[in-house]
Motif scaffolding. Structure first.
Motif, PDB file in Angstrom:
ATOM      1  N   LEU A 215       0.827  -1.198   0.000  1.00  0.00           N
ATOM      2  CA  LEU A 215       0.000   0.000   0.000  1.00  0.00           C
ATOM      3  C   LEU A 215       0.865   1.254   0.000  1.00  0.00           C
ATOM      4  O   LEU A 215       0.639   2.183  -0.784  1.00  0.00           O
ATOM      5  CB  LEU A 215      -0.925   0.002   1.217  1.00  0.00           C
ATOM      6  CG  LEU A 215      -1.750   1.279   1.420  1.00  0.00           C
ATOM      7  CD1 LEU A 215      -2.677   1.520   0.237  1.00  0.00           C
ATOM      8  CD2 LEU A 215      -2.555   1.205   2.725  1.00  0.00           C
ATOM      9  N   PHE A 218       2.501   1.838  -3.321  1.00  0.00           N
ATOM     10  CA  PHE A 218       1.537   2.323  -4.307  1.00  0.00           C
ATOM     11  C   PHE A 218       1.212   3.796  -4.082  1.00  0.00           C
ATOM     12  O   PHE A 218       1.135   4.584  -5.023  1.00  0.00           O
ATOM     13  CB  PHE A 218       0.267   1.482  -4.232  1.00  0.00           C
ATOM     14  CG  PHE A 218      -0.848   1.971  -5.098  1.00  0.00           C
ATOM     15  CD1 PHE A 218      -0.770   1.892  -6.473  1.00  0.00           C
ATOM     16  CD2 PHE A 218      -2.003   2.514  -4.521  1.00  0.00           C
ATOM     17  CE1 PHE A 218      -1.813   2.341  -7.283  1.00  0.00           C
ATOM     18  CE2 PHE A 218      -3.043   2.963  -5.317  1.00  0.00           C
ATOM     19  CZ  PHE A 218      -2.945   2.881  -6.695  1.00  0.00           C
ATOM     20  N   VAL A 223      -0.197   5.876  -7.479  1.00  0.00           N
ATOM     21  CA  VAL A 223      -1.578   6.335  -7.342  1.00  0.00           C
ATOM     22  C   VAL A 223      -1.814   7.666  -8.043  1.00  0.00           C
ATOM     23  O   VAL A 223      -2.934   7.954  -8.484  1.00  0.00           O
ATOM     24  CB  VAL A 223      -1.981   6.425  -5.852  1.00  0.00           C
ATOM     25  CG1 VAL A 223      -1.286   7.599  -5.169  1.00  0.00           C
ATOM     26  CG2 VAL A 223      -3.492   6.532  -5.700  1.00  0.00           C
ATOM     27  N   TYR A 226      -3.010   6.858 -11.376  1.00  0.00           N
ATOM     28  CA  TYR A 226      -3.844   5.648 -11.373  1.00  0.00           C
ATOM     29  C   TYR A 226      -4.973   5.729 -12.392  1.00  0.00           C
ATOM     30  O   TYR A 226      -5.357   4.720 -12.986  1.00  0.00           O
ATOM     31  CB  TYR A 226      -4.408   5.414  -9.978  1.00  0.00           C
ATOM     32  CG  TYR A 226      -5.293   4.195  -9.874  1.00  0.00           C
ATOM     33  CD1 TYR A 226      -4.741   2.918  -9.812  1.00  0.00           C
ATOM     34  CD2 TYR A 226      -6.689   4.321  -9.847  1.00  0.00           C
ATOM     35  CE1 TYR A 226      -5.548   1.788  -9.722  1.00  0.00           C
ATOM     36  CE2 TYR A 226      -7.500   3.191  -9.748  1.00  0.00           C
ATOM     37  CZ  TYR A 226      -6.927   1.937  -9.692  1.00  0.00           C
ATOM     38  OH  TYR A 226      -7.723   0.834  -9.612  1.00  0.00           O
ATOM     39  N   SER A 239      -2.486  -1.275  -7.262  1.00  0.00           N
ATOM     40  CA  SER A 239      -1.971  -1.593  -5.926  1.00  0.00           C
ATOM     41  C   SER A 239      -1.773  -3.087  -5.705  1.00  0.00           C
ATOM     42  O   SER A 239      -1.007  -3.488  -4.837  1.00  0.00           O
ATOM     43  CB  SER A 239      -2.931  -1.062  -4.859  1.00  0.00           C
ATOM     44  OG  SER A 239      -4.146  -1.785  -4.860  1.00  0.00           O
ATOM     45  N   TYR A 273      -8.825   5.876  -7.515  1.00  0.00           N
ATOM     46  CA  TYR A 273      -8.518   4.716  -6.670  1.00  0.00           C
ATOM     47  C   TYR A 273      -9.549   4.579  -5.549  1.00  0.00           C
ATOM     48  O   TYR A 273     -10.002   3.468  -5.242  1.00  0.00           O
ATOM     49  CB  TYR A 273      -7.111   4.840  -6.083  1.00  0.00           C
ATOM     50  CG  TYR A 273      -6.713   3.615  -5.290  1.00  0.00           C
ATOM     51  CD1 TYR A 273      -6.544   2.385  -5.918  1.00  0.00           C
ATOM     52  CD2 TYR A 273      -6.535   3.679  -3.908  1.00  0.00           C
ATOM     53  CE1 TYR A 273      -6.198   1.254  -5.194  1.00  0.00           C
ATOM     54  CE2 TYR A 273      -6.185   2.545  -3.178  1.00  0.00           C
ATOM     55  CZ  TYR A 273      -6.015   1.343  -3.818  1.00  0.00           C
ATOM     56  OH  TYR A 273      -5.682   0.221  -3.116  1.00  0.00           O
TER      57      TYR A 273
END
Length: 477
Positions: A215, A218, A223, A226, A239, A273
């Motif tokens: 996490l 990412f 992100v 994303y 992710s 996300y």
């Protein structure tokens, strides 16, 4: 506070942090006995299998080590959940049973029966939420009906105040230990007999700690882009937390707290996300209110869809031998890694149910067996979306063109060449439709169609026309 022993019944909440039932047990006082019961029969046809069981084995292995570090012990039992809990209560003297809720139909029915039986026997029972931001029974339309379309669902819940992750005070936890009780993890026989699952070891580090690392990695960079990169299968733009969320090695409250702390959700990437996290919530919302959907279409008019069942065709799709490069790359990635990029999931699903007229349930079953993130809510919603027969589904007449999809989302053919090595020397111009390459180009690339790589299993135009004809039959009925 009391000194009564509490049984902590673990299922898909295989973590110590942000575990509501665990913290409730700590606050209740007295020793805590964590137990995992292998009761696959309770899920009937949708018991976890294959790659998902491999992931579960590794998750339990990691959780067992975490409890040990905290001075505790994870117990394993096998059999009917209620019978095993009653026997455990008798042998341990427990006065309480706590667990985190599940939302699939069979689990809800079982949990309700267990709760009643234990309370009737004088046992304190408490269930908690630790796997969703908004439980399905808390969300409805203005008329009190469940949502069947995502966008209004998202509008309803996006401004709700989020509950923070639960702070678990492990320092004050008093764990019950008894080395002679229960069985060993290996006795559950979760690992599949087929050796193919051994390949998964190279692709997944299964632990609560790893989930948080993934996490953070990412959120540190991917992100931000994303909204675009999530569609590019050769880019590390997602992710890959789906199996960790499914088995509860991380929870959505943890994800959203970190996301809010590190990014402005008005920015396109982070907001997209967040909407994907809520798409998972929507999937559970649909499954909760329509528990029949793993086996039947939400839209009843598709119940008698004229599928053309063909085991040979299904097998070619499963093996990544359809002759459509982007599809075959996805199916081979799945069998190798236990995971498939989401954009490609949509492409391979569309080909199966539309071009090939194979039942969406057969595709769902294959994913269920081969995905490490096999999740009944998400798997059902995704396949009914592709089949045009579920909640928020794409219209059935929306038929993906696999060549166009490949050119758009894998423009250089890197994804295809990685997973379909027999095409690695095909020029980019022809990588998504090698049948269009001149014989001299194919010869130079060392690829003979029909020998080294199959011809398309069906002509795209023919497949599209056949799918639309089938749809017309449904409309006319």
């Amino acid at each position: 506070m009391s000194n009564k022993l509490t049984i902590l019944w673990l299922r898909q909440d295989l973590r110590l942090n942000d575990n509501s039932a665990l913290q409730a047990a700590i606050e209740a006082g007295g020793p805590i006995l964590p137990v995992y019961i292998d009761d696959r029969e309770a899920m009937g046809d949708w018991a976890p299998t294959g790659a998902s069981l491999w992931f579960l084995h590794r998750a339990l292995e990691s959780l067992e080590a975490s409890f040990k570090k905290s001075g505790g012990q994870l117990f394993y039992l096998k059999g009917d959940s209620l019978a095993e809990l009653k026997a455990l209560i008798d042998s341990s003297g427990a006065g309480r049973v706590y667990w985190n809720r599940r939302y699939e139909g069979p689990h809800r029915e079982r949990d309700a029966a267990i709760k009643k039986a234990l309370r009737d026997a004088g046992i304190e029972v408490k269930s908690c939420n630790t796997s969703l931001l908004n439980e399905p029974h808390t969300v409805s339309t203005g008329s009190g009906q469940p949502y069947k379309v995502y966008t209004p669902y998202w509008r309803n819940v996006k401004e709700r105040k989020l509950e923070p992750p639960v702070e678990v005070d492990l320092k004050t936890a008093d764990f019950y230990t008894n080395k002679s009780m229960g069985c060993q993890l290996e006795d559950l026989k979760l690992l599949p007999d087929h050796p193919w699952h051994r390949k998964l070891e190279a692709y997944w580090d299964v632990s609560e700690e790893s989930a948080m690392k993934y996490l953070d990695k990412f959120l540190a960079e991917p992100v931000a882009a994303y909204d675009t990169d999530r569609d590019l299968p050769r880019v590390a733009g997602t992710s890959r937390l789906s199996p960790y969320l499914h088995w509860g090695l991380i929870g959505p409250r943890q994800v959203m707290e970190r996301l809010h702390a590190t990014h402005d959700l008005r920015e396109q990437g982070p907001q997209t996300y967040a909407k994907e996290i809520y798409w998972r919530e929507f999937a559970y919302n649909v499954l909760y209110h329509f528990p029949h959907t793993p086996d039947a279409p939400l839209q009843e008019k598709y119940a008698d869809f004229p599928w053309e069942y063909d085991k040979s065709v299904l097998k070619q799709w499963q093996q990544g031998r359809t002759g459509y490069p982007i599809v075959d790359a996805g199916m081979r990635e799945l069998y190798e890694t236990g995971w498939m990029h989401n954009r490609v999931r949509m492409i391979v699903s569309s080909l199966l149910v539309k071009h090939l007229l194979q039942d969406w349930r057969d595709g769902a079953r294959w994913f269920w067996d081969t995905l490490v993130d096999a999740d009944l809510a998400s798997n059902t919603l995704g396949w009914q979306w592709s089949g045009g027969c579920g909640a928020d589904a794409a219209p059935y007449f929306r038929i993906f063109n696999p060549m166009t999809q490949g050119k758009k989302f894998d423009p250089d053919g890197d994804y295809v060449k990685h997973w379909v090595p027999e095409l690695k020397h095909i020029p980019t111009k022809f990588i998504h439709e090698p049948w269009e390459a001149p014989p001299s180009v194919l010869e130079q690339a060392g690829c003979q169609l029909g020998e080294d790589y199959p011809e398309p299993i069906i002509d795209h135009k023919k497949g599209r026309e056949r799918a639309l004809a089938a749809f017309d039959k449904v409309k006319a009925s």
